[in-house]
Design an enzyme around this catalytic site. Structure first.
Site, PDB file in Angstrom:
ATOM      1  N   LYS A 152       0.539   3.250  -3.130  1.00 42.93           N
ATOM      2  CA  LYS A 152      -0.650   4.064  -3.398  1.00 42.93           C
ATOM      3  C   LYS A 152      -0.333   5.559  -3.433  1.00 42.93           C
ATOM      4  O   LYS A 152      -1.025   6.333  -4.095  1.00 42.93           O
ATOM      5  CB  LYS A 152      -1.722   3.776  -2.347  1.00 42.93           C
ATOM      6  CG  LYS A 152      -2.261   2.346  -2.403  1.00 42.93           C
ATOM      7  CD  LYS A 152      -3.180   2.045  -1.227  1.00 42.93           C
ATOM      8  CE  LYS A 152      -3.677   0.614  -1.251  1.00 42.93           C
ATOM      9  NZ  LYS A 152      -4.495   0.264  -0.072  1.00 42.93           N
ATOM     10  N   SER A 178       0.795  -1.232   0.000  1.00 43.02           N
ATOM     11  CA  SER A 178       0.000   0.000   0.000  1.00 43.02           C
ATOM     12  C   SER A 178       0.828   1.282   0.000  1.00 43.02           C
ATOM     13  O   SER A 178       0.280   2.359  -0.255  1.00 43.02           O
ATOM     14  CB  SER A 178      -0.954   0.007   1.200  1.00 43.02           C
ATOM     15  OG  SER A 178      -2.014  -0.892   0.993  1.00 43.02           O
ATOM     16  N   VAL A 209       1.254  -3.711   4.076  1.00 43.15           N
ATOM     17  CA  VAL A 209       1.181  -4.947   4.848  1.00 43.15           C
ATOM     18  C   VAL A 209       2.427  -5.825   4.721  1.00 43.15           C
ATOM     19  O   VAL A 209       2.511  -6.865   5.386  1.00 43.15           O
ATOM     20  CB  VAL A 209      -0.081  -5.767   4.496  1.00 43.15           C
ATOM     21  CG1 VAL A 209      -1.327  -5.018   4.901  1.00 43.15           C
ATOM     22  CG2 VAL A 209      -0.104  -6.136   3.014  1.00 43.15           C
ATOM     23  N   TYR A 241      -3.912   3.388   7.606  1.00 45.60           N
ATOM     24  CA  TYR A 241      -5.176   2.661   7.668  1.00 45.60           C
ATOM     25  C   TYR A 241      -6.105   3.306   8.705  1.00 45.60           C
ATOM     26  O   TYR A 241      -6.103   4.525   8.867  1.00 45.60           O
ATOM     27  CB  TYR A 241      -4.937   1.176   7.959  1.00 45.60           C
ATOM     28  CG  TYR A 241      -4.029   0.508   6.954  1.00 45.60           C
ATOM     29  CD1 TYR A 241      -4.295   0.575   5.583  1.00 45.60           C
ATOM     30  CD2 TYR A 241      -2.900  -0.203   7.360  1.00 45.60           C
ATOM     31  CE1 TYR A 241      -3.471  -0.035   4.659  1.00 45.60           C
ATOM     32  CE2 TYR A 241      -2.076  -0.836   6.439  1.00 45.60           C
ATOM     33  CZ  TYR A 241      -2.364  -0.747   5.085  1.00 45.60           C
ATOM     34  OH  TYR A 241      -1.546  -1.349   4.183  1.00 45.60           O
ATOM     35  N   TYR A 243      -2.958  -2.808 -10.490  1.00 43.42           N
ATOM     36  CA  TYR A 243      -2.931  -2.679  -9.033  1.00 43.42           C
ATOM     37  C   TYR A 243      -2.054  -3.746  -8.392  1.00 43.42           C
ATOM     38  O   TYR A 243      -1.240  -3.460  -7.511  1.00 43.42           O
ATOM     39  CB  TYR A 243      -4.355  -2.753  -8.486  1.00 43.42           C
ATOM     40  CG  TYR A 243      -4.435  -2.700  -6.985  1.00 43.42           C
ATOM     41  CD1 TYR A 243      -4.117  -1.528  -6.303  1.00 43.42           C
ATOM     42  CD2 TYR A 243      -4.805  -3.819  -6.244  1.00 43.42           C
ATOM     43  CE1 TYR A 243      -4.182  -1.471  -4.915  1.00 43.42           C
ATOM     44  CE2 TYR A 243      -4.872  -3.770  -4.867  1.00 43.42           C
ATOM     45  CZ  TYR A 243      -4.552  -2.600  -4.213  1.00 43.42           C
ATOM     46  OH  TYR A 243      -4.604  -2.545  -2.842  1.00 43.42           O
TER      47      TYR A 243
END
Length: 313
Positions: free
Chosen positions: A72, A69, A267, A249, A197
Site C-alpha cells: 500500500k 499491505s 498479514v 493497523y 489490488y
C-alpha cells in the site's frame, strides 16, 4: 548510524533475533487467506541497509513472502505520481481510524463515506483505482515495475497462487469495493480495480528487497548510491507520515510509543521500516498478534529502536 553501531549490529544481531523469535509463540499465522496458512510460524528474518552502503542481516532473510499491505505504501506513491495530491485526497482521507484494517463501519457512518486513509483496505482499493493504465494487467505491471525499480531487482514478481487465493476468498474486500462504488468514491469497473489490488498484495519479496525499498524512502526518494531521485520529496513525506500514523493497523499508536519509527506491516508477517536519513529495514515473521502485526517483528524493531535510539520523537 555511526560505524560502532554497525559493528555492534553485525556482532549481536543473530543473538537478538533469537530472543525475538521466542515471541512468535504468542502469535498465529494468518489463515483467512489460505495461501498464507502454510508459513512456518517461528520463521524470522531481518535485513538492514545503510545509507552509506552498509548491509547486515540475520535469520530467514531468503524466505520469500508476499507484500500484502506493505504494498500500500507503493501503490500510494504511484497514485500520487499519476494523479497528484488533489486526485488522491479526493478519494481518501488523512486520518487514522482506530478500526480494524478491513472494517466497513465508517464508510456507512461518516459522510461523505470515503476511506479515512490509504492504508486501510477500503483506502487501498480506492488508491488502486487511481493507478494509470488501460487494463488491470497494465496497471498492475506498472506498479510491479515501480517496485522493481525501487528494490533494484528486476526478478521480483507475483505469487500466482497467493493472488488466486486472495481473489477467491475476498468477500470482505468485495463488500468494501462495492460500498465505495455506491458512495461514488470508486469509479470504473469494481472487479477490475479489485484485480489490481489483489495482484499488488501478492507481489513476492525477501527482506533484503524490502530493506532496499525502505532505504530509498529513508533517503527522501533517492538512490543513495547514484543520487538518482525516483520520487518527489513531498510524496515521500506523505507516505512516511502515513506509515507513522497508520502503518501498523490499529496498533500504530502503540508502535509509535514503543519503537517510534515509520513502518508498514502486512498479514504475511512482513514489516518495512525506516530511519530517516539513515537506513531501511525489512522484516519477516509470519506469526501475528490480534492486530495483524508480526509478534516477533514488532518485538525486534522495538528492541533495536530502544538500543540505538532510533525513535523520531
Amino acid at each position: 548510524m555511526i560505524e560502532a553501531h554497525w559493528n555492534e549490529l553485525e556482532r549481536e544481531l543473530p543473538q537478538w533475533l533469537e530472543e525475538s523469535r521466542r515471541m512468535a509463540a504468542a502469535g498465529k499465522v494468518a489463515t483467512y487467506i489460505p495461501g498464507l496458512a502454510e508459513a512456518r510460524p517461528d520463521a524470522l528474518g531481518i535485513s538492514l541497509c545503510g545509507i552509506r552502503g552498509e548491509r547486515v542481516k540475520a535469520g530467514e532473510t531468503e524466505e520469500p513472502f508476499t507484500m500484502q499491505s506493505v504494498s500500500k505504501v507503493f501503490s500510494l506513491l504511484l497514485a500520487l505520481l499519476d494523479s497528484g495530491e488533489a486526485g488522491v485526497f479526493a478519494k481518501v482521507g488523512k486520518e487514522p481510524t482506530g478500526d480494524d484494517f478491513n472494517s466497513i463501519l465508517k464508510l456507512e457512518l461518516v459522510d461523505p463515506g470515503k476511506p479515512f486513509n490509504p492504508f486501510i483496505n477500503a483506502g487501498a482499493i480506492a488508491i488502486a483505482s487511481l493507478i494509470e493504465g488501460r487494463t488491470p494487467e497494465e496497471k498492475s505491471e506498472r506498479l510491479l515495475e515501480f517496485i522493481r525499480m525501487l528494490a533494484d531487482d528486476p526478478s521480483i514478481t507475483w505469487n500466482k497462487r497467493i493472488y488466486e487465493s486472495e481473489r477467491e476468498t475476498a468477500y470482505r474486500n468485495r463488500s468494501l469495493a462495492y460500498y465505495l462504488k455506491d458512495n461514488g468514491i470508486l469509479e470504473g469497473d469494481v472487479e477490475a480495480t479489485l484485480d489490481v489490488y489483489f495482484r499488488q498484495c501478492a507481489i513476492e519479496v525477501r527482506t533484503c528487497q524490502l530493506a532496499r525499498m525502505a532505504l530509498v524512502l529513508a533517503n527522501r526518494g533517492c538512490d543513495p548510491a547514484t543520487g538518482h531521485c525516483y520520487i518527489p520529496r513531498k510524496y515521500v513525506q506523505i507516505a512516511t507520515s502515513f506509515m507513522t500514523t497508520c502503518g501498523m493497523y490499529n496498533a500504530s499508536g502503540e508502535f509509535a510509543l514503543e519503537a517510534g519509527i515509520p513502518a508498514k506491516s502486512g498479514v504475511s508477517g512482513g514489516i518495512m521500516a525506516l530511519i530517516p536519513g539513515q537506513l531501511g529495514i525489512g522484516v519477516y515473521g509470519p506469526a501475528l498478534n490480534e492486530k495483524g502485526n508480526s509478534v516477533a517483528g514488532v518485538h525486534m524493531l522495538s528492541m533495536l529502536s530502544e538500543r540505538f535510539e532510533w525513535s523520531i520523537f
